[in-house]
Enzyme design. Structure first.
Site, PDB file in Angstrom:
ATOM      1  N   CYS A 156      34.318  55.459  56.731  1.00 44.43           N
ATOM      2  CA  CYS A 156      33.349  54.983  56.001  1.00 44.43           C
ATOM      3  C   CYS A 156      31.900  55.512  56.885  1.00 44.43           C
ATOM      4  O   CYS A 156      30.844  55.376  56.155  1.00 44.43           O
ATOM      5  CB  CYS A 156      32.799  53.421  55.760  1.00 44.43           C
TER       6      CYS A 156
HETATM    7  N1  COA Z   1      40.715  40.633  39.219  1.00 45.13           N
HETATM    8  C1  COA Z   1      40.892  38.896  39.108  1.00 45.13           C
HETATM    9  N2  COA Z   1      40.763  38.434  40.173  1.00 45.13           N
HETATM   10  C2  COA Z   1      41.175  39.192  41.160  1.00 45.13           C
HETATM   11  C3  COA Z   1      41.579  40.343  41.103  1.00 45.13           C
HETATM   12  C4  COA Z   1      40.883  40.943  40.479  1.00 45.13           C
HETATM   13  N3  COA Z   1      41.286  42.307  40.555  1.00 45.13           N
HETATM   14  N4  COA Z   1      41.617  40.592  42.611  1.00 45.13           N
HETATM   15  C5  COA Z   1      41.872  39.433  43.440  1.00 45.13           C
HETATM   16  N5  COA Z   1      42.076  38.469  42.581  1.00 45.13           N
HETATM   17  C6  COA Z   1      42.406  37.036  43.081  1.00 45.13           C
HETATM   18  C7  COA Z   1      42.650  36.694  44.002  1.00 45.13           C
HETATM   19  O1  COA Z   1      43.932  36.502  43.655  1.00 45.13           O
HETATM   20  C8  COA Z   1      42.628  34.857  44.787  1.00 45.13           C
HETATM   21  O2  COA Z   1      42.477  34.262  43.678  1.00 45.13           O
HETATM   22  P1  COA Z   1      43.553  33.078  43.711  1.00 45.13           P
HETATM   23  O3  COA Z   1      42.096  32.648  45.130  1.00 45.13           O
HETATM   24  O4  COA Z   1      43.797  32.339  43.532  1.00 45.13           O
HETATM   25  O5  COA Z   1      44.274  33.297  45.399  1.00 45.13           O
HETATM   26  C9  COA Z   1      40.859  35.297  44.789  1.00 45.13           C
HETATM   27  O6  COA Z   1      40.569  36.578  43.069  1.00 45.13           O
HETATM   28  C10 COA Z   1      40.238  36.186  45.463  1.00 45.13           C
HETATM   29  O7  COA Z   1      40.400  37.074  45.644  1.00 45.13           O
HETATM   30  P2  COA Z   1      40.174  37.728  47.299  1.00 45.13           P
HETATM   31  O8  COA Z   1      41.534  38.628  47.550  1.00 45.13           O
HETATM   32  O9  COA Z   1      39.471  36.555  48.225  1.00 45.13           O
HETATM   33  O10 COA Z   1      38.881  38.428  46.491  1.00 45.13           O
HETATM   34  P3  COA Z   1      37.298  38.415  48.031  1.00 45.13           P
HETATM   35  O11 COA Z   1      36.180  37.514  47.219  1.00 45.13           O
HETATM   36  O12 COA Z   1      37.652  38.894  49.231  1.00 45.13           O
HETATM   37  O13 COA Z   1      37.127  39.816  47.115  1.00 45.13           O
HETATM   38  C11 COA Z   1      37.203  42.092  48.258  1.00 45.13           C
HETATM   39  C12 COA Z   1      37.467  40.540  47.387  1.00 45.13           C
HETATM   40  C13 COA Z   1      37.185  43.338  48.546  1.00 45.13           C
HETATM   41  C14 COA Z   1      35.823  42.588  47.045  1.00 45.13           C
HETATM   42  C15 COA Z   1      36.147  41.417  49.348  1.00 45.13           C
HETATM   43  O14 COA Z   1      36.919  40.706  50.079  1.00 45.13           O
HETATM   44  C16 COA Z   1      35.239  43.117  50.066  1.00 45.13           C
HETATM   45  O15 COA Z   1      34.968  43.506  49.654  1.00 45.13           O
HETATM   46  N6  COA Z   1      35.742  42.640  51.328  1.00 45.13           N
HETATM   47  C17 COA Z   1      35.083  43.455  52.401  1.00 45.13           C
HETATM   48  C18 COA Z   1      35.686  45.029  52.174  1.00 45.13           C
HETATM   49  C19 COA Z   1      35.035  46.096  52.737  1.00 45.13           C
HETATM   50  O16 COA Z   1      33.716  46.415  53.271  1.00 45.13           O
HETATM   51  N7  COA Z   1      35.893  47.172  52.772  1.00 45.13           N
HETATM   52  C20 COA Z   1      35.906  48.521  53.553  1.00 45.13           C
HETATM   53  C21 COA Z   1      35.713  49.297  53.163  1.00 45.13           C
HETATM   54  S1  COA Z   1      35.220  50.610  53.519  1.00 45.13           S
END
Ligand code: COA
Length: 372
Positions: A156
């Site tokens: 990225c």
């Molecule tokens: N739909 C519904 N619920 C979902 C889901 C989906 N598609 N995906 C995950 N969940 C649920 C999980 O199961 C979890 O449930 P629980 O609390 O009962 O265990 C809950 O939502 C939270 O999941 P989590 O993965 O911890 O979400 P988050 O708030 O961390 O968001 C991202 C996920 C990926 C959006 C976030 O972590 C992020 O953007 N991080 C930075 C990533 C980044 O910058 N990466 C660089 C890539 S180049």
């Protein structure tokens, strides 16, 4: 010391928009079919039932509403769930090169100078279509540019690493401008069967022309300083490569696509980038609170809000902290450049801004700019 200027930018947006609702409908159909097909094994505790996705979660967790993709047909077919992009013959322009050339032509038109004034092409992106010949050389040929070209991949952060590389070339030899392109078909490396990440990416291409200040016209942006940083982490990883090209399809192949520990990435990268911006600004004698605009990497709205708040020392306005990931999703290296391309013309001469990327590696890059 000679300095470099961002003289022009270009953007290619693929024709197909794919909303969260469409994405989730397809994913949930896949989930329902999987669970029905494995009902007995699920009941016996041998297979874990898959959970559905939701547009509300996606918007809240990431800020993404929609994305553009090169092919939509495969992504809305629950039996396919990958982009259906036919392989092209060696005589045809390859997909990434075509996207890059379109963005580059727009940048060149906005620049207003002939391509003969460009002496090099850098293709800086997180996923090259092939190992060689370099995508950049194909773009160079398609545009009729004389000189040299090469690919570089810092995930990225590729675009800011590319701008720094271009600016350093310009400092040592300002005779010609440098074209840097960022074609990203992120849908090709995304696992559309993975609930945690199926919504993250979109496709796009951007282009940036960097040239020496003494040759540049009155417009554009002076590059005040560039800084790069990397720190190894497995938290964003893709194991696809030529040593495992025969990897079996299915669950075993999951790590041959994008995988991440999203929470850890959020926790670790946010402070790393905030500190890097503060240190770089201080070394340049820039008060970060006075920055007029931030064009941050577009991965997660909450992450961008936190970084912007830390950098500016106040809650940022939407004008100060440009967000384009609602429409484009995460477009890897291109995100901060899309933001810059779409939301920089209105600033006044002398205004300061920051282009900043971060992502897998970990990697991060900062480019402070001043409107000419
Ligand atoms: N739909 C519904 N619920 C979902 C889901 C989906 N598609 N995906 C995950 N969940 C649920 C999980 O199961 C979890 O449930 P629980 O609390 O009962 O265990 C809950 O939502 C939270 O999941 P989590 O993965 O911890 O979400 P988050 O708030 O961390 O968001 C991202 C996920 C990926 C959006 C976030 O972590 C992020 O953007 N991080 C930075 C990533 C980044 O910058 N990466 C660089 C890539 S180049």
């Amino acid at each position: 010391m000679r300095h470099a200027v961002i003289a022009a930018t270009g953007l290619y947006t693929p024709p197909n928009a794919l909303s969260n609702e469409e994405l989730v409908e397809t994913f949930n159909t896949y989930v329902a079919r999987f669970n029905a097909d494995h009902a007995e094994a699920i009941a016996a505790g041998e297979v874990t039932a898959l959970a559905p996705s939701s547009p509300e979660f996606i918007l809240k967790a990431s800020g993404i509403k929609s994305r553009f993709v090169m092919d939509k047909s495969g992504l809305i077919d629950p039996e396919v769930l990958r982009p259906a992009i036919p392989e092209r013959s060696n005589e045809e322009l390859s997909v990434l090169a075509e996207m890059a050339v379109t963005a580059a032509r727009q940048a060149i038109a906005r620049w207003g100078k002939p391509v003969s004034e460009i002496g090099a092409v850098l293709c800086a992106a997180s996923n090259m279509q092939r190992p060689y010949p370099a995508m950049a050389i194909e773009v160079q040929q398609a545009l009729g540019i004389e000189g040299f070209a090469f690919d570089m991949n810092v995930a990225c952060s590729s675009a800011t690493f590319g701008i720094k590389t271009a600016a350093d070339f310009i400092r040592s030899d300002p005779a010609k401008a440098i074209l840097m392109v960022n074609p990203e078909v992120c849908s090709g490396h995304l696992n559309f069967r993975d609930r945690d990440s199926h919504f993250i990416f979109g496709d796009v291409a951007t282009a940036v022309i960097v040239e020496g200040a003494e040759r540049a016209g009155p417009g554009g942006w002076d590059i005040l300083g560039t800084r790069l940083k990397t720190e190894f982490s497995n938290n964003i990883r893709n194991n696809f490569g030529f040593l495992n090209r025969a990897a079996p399809e299915g669950a075993n192949a999951r790590d041959k696509l994008f995988v991440q520990e999203g929470r850890k990435v959020f926790r670790e990268v946010t402070p790393m980038v905030s500190a890097m911006i503060a240190e770089h600004a201080s070394d340049l004698g820039i008060d970060p609170h006075g920055l007029k605009r931030l064009w941050l990497h577009q991965a997660n709205i909450n992450m961008n809000d936190m970084i912007a708040k830390k950098v500016l020392g106040r809650d940022p306005t939407p004008e100060e902290n440009v967000i384009i990931l609602d429409d484009y999703a995460n477009t890897s290296s291109a995100g901060s450049i899309i933001a810059f391309h779409l939301h920089s013309d209105d600033l006044a001469a002398g205004d300061l801004g920051l282009i900043c990327s971060f992502g897998a590696g970990y990697s991060a890059g900062t480019v402070f700019v001043k409107k000419r």
